[in-house]
Design an enzyme around this catalytic site. Structure first.
Site, short mmCIF file in Angstrom:
data_model
loop_
_atom_site.label_atom_id
_atom_site.label_comp_id
_atom_site.label_asym_id
_atom_site.label_seq_id
_atom_site.Cartn_x
_atom_site.Cartn_y
_atom_site.Cartn_z
N ASP A 21 0.80 -1.18 -0.03
CA ASP A 21 0.22 0.04 0.12
C ASP A 21 1.01 1.28 -0.19
OD1 ASP A 21 -2.31 1.43 0.00
OD2 ASP A 21 -2.60 1.14 2.20
N HIS A 38 3.33 3.82 -8.65
CA HIS A 38 3.35 1.98 -8.95
C HIS A 38 4.82 1.73 -9.67
CE1 HIS A 38 -0.50 2.00 -7.59
NE2 HIS A 38 -1.17 2.90 -8.50
N LEU A 132 11.41 -20.27 -3.65
CA LEU A 132 10.53 -19.44 -3.15
C LEU A 132 9.34 -19.53 -4.06
CD1 LEU A 132 9.14 -16.94 -1.18
CD2 LEU A 132 10.23 -15.47 -2.91
#
Length: 249
Positions: A21, A38, A132
């Site tokens: 956020d 962004h 991962l």
């Protein structure tokens, strides 16, 4: 002592979930357009994915785009979709090289065709990787996920393949988009908001929640280490008393 050295590698969460956020607010603070935030946030994604891989974290889920985000101004949505495709195209080789497997959860059918094609290719390229497990929540909503799970279970009952008496927590979990992953043990949200915003509503039931004022474009490995140290100082009781937890351990 360096923060990384303070982390107990034997007490790491298997699965970390992050609500990324603050991109838009960060951009405004820089006097820039929201999309600039962004684009800068991609650097944070790269750094945190690398940090988790280095630590040996098994699963990392990133809340990249919610179903509610479709209601944002059209120019921002289009920009986000273009950024998504550009990022996947630019990062898939690195993911593959580092043995990272990409997964996607959410209502992918809502994404533009070109974004769906890029995602499908990245999923295919990394599907054999065993390091991962990077899970991107795209066009995702916890309520959407639960509603779909309930509908699927109801259909199974209606068709006679499942008895109502047999339905338990494992049944519900089987129909969630995250059925192949363990539930997150740590959820991190950046930018000072204290809510989970329709993110993994069922899966976060016992997660430790960590909130930081740091905007996502500024979030780096050191911030991740701070969250992990905070997590390791908490006592995870799951409804038991402290004495019960100590006796089991």
């Amino acid at each position: 002592m360096d923060l990384l050295q303070q982390i107990d590698k034997n007490r790491l969460p298997r699965h970390i979930a992050i609500i990324m956020d603050g991109n838009g607010r960060w951009a405004k603070e820089q006097g820039q357009d929201r999309l600039f935030g962004h684009y800068q946030g991609v650097e944070s994604v790269r750094d945190i994915v690398e940090g988790c891989a280095e630590l040996g974290i098994g699963y990392l889920t990133l809340y990249a785009f919610s179903t509610e985000n479709w209601d944002r101004p059209q120019y921002e949505v289009i920009g986000l979709m273009e950024l998504l495709v550009k990022t996947i195209r630019g990062e898939v080789e690195s993911l593959n090289k580092n043995n990272i497997r990409l997964h996607v959860i959410g209502d992918i059918n809502m994404l533009p065709d070109y974004a769906q094609r890029e995602l499908a290719e990245a999923l295919q390229i990394t599907k054999e990787n065993t390091g991962l497990q990077l899970i991107m929540a795209l066009s995702y909503s916890g309520r959407w996920e639960l509603l779909n799970a309930v509908k699927s279970i109801a259909y199974e009952v209606k068709s006679g393949r499942l008895n109502v008496e047999e339905i338990d927590q494992d049944t519900l979990q089987k129909y969630l988009t995250t059925s192949e992953f363990p539930d997150p043990e740590l959820m991190i949200r950046t930018s000072g908001e204290y809510r989970i915003s329709n993110f993994l509503l069922y899966q976060l039931a016992y997660a430790e929640l960590y909130f930081t004022q740091v905007r996502w474009p500024d979030f780096r490995k050191q911030n991740l280490y701070e969250a992990l140290l905070d997590y390791q100082h908490r006592e995870r009781r799951f409804g038991k008393t402290s004495e019960q937890v100590i006796s089991v351990s």
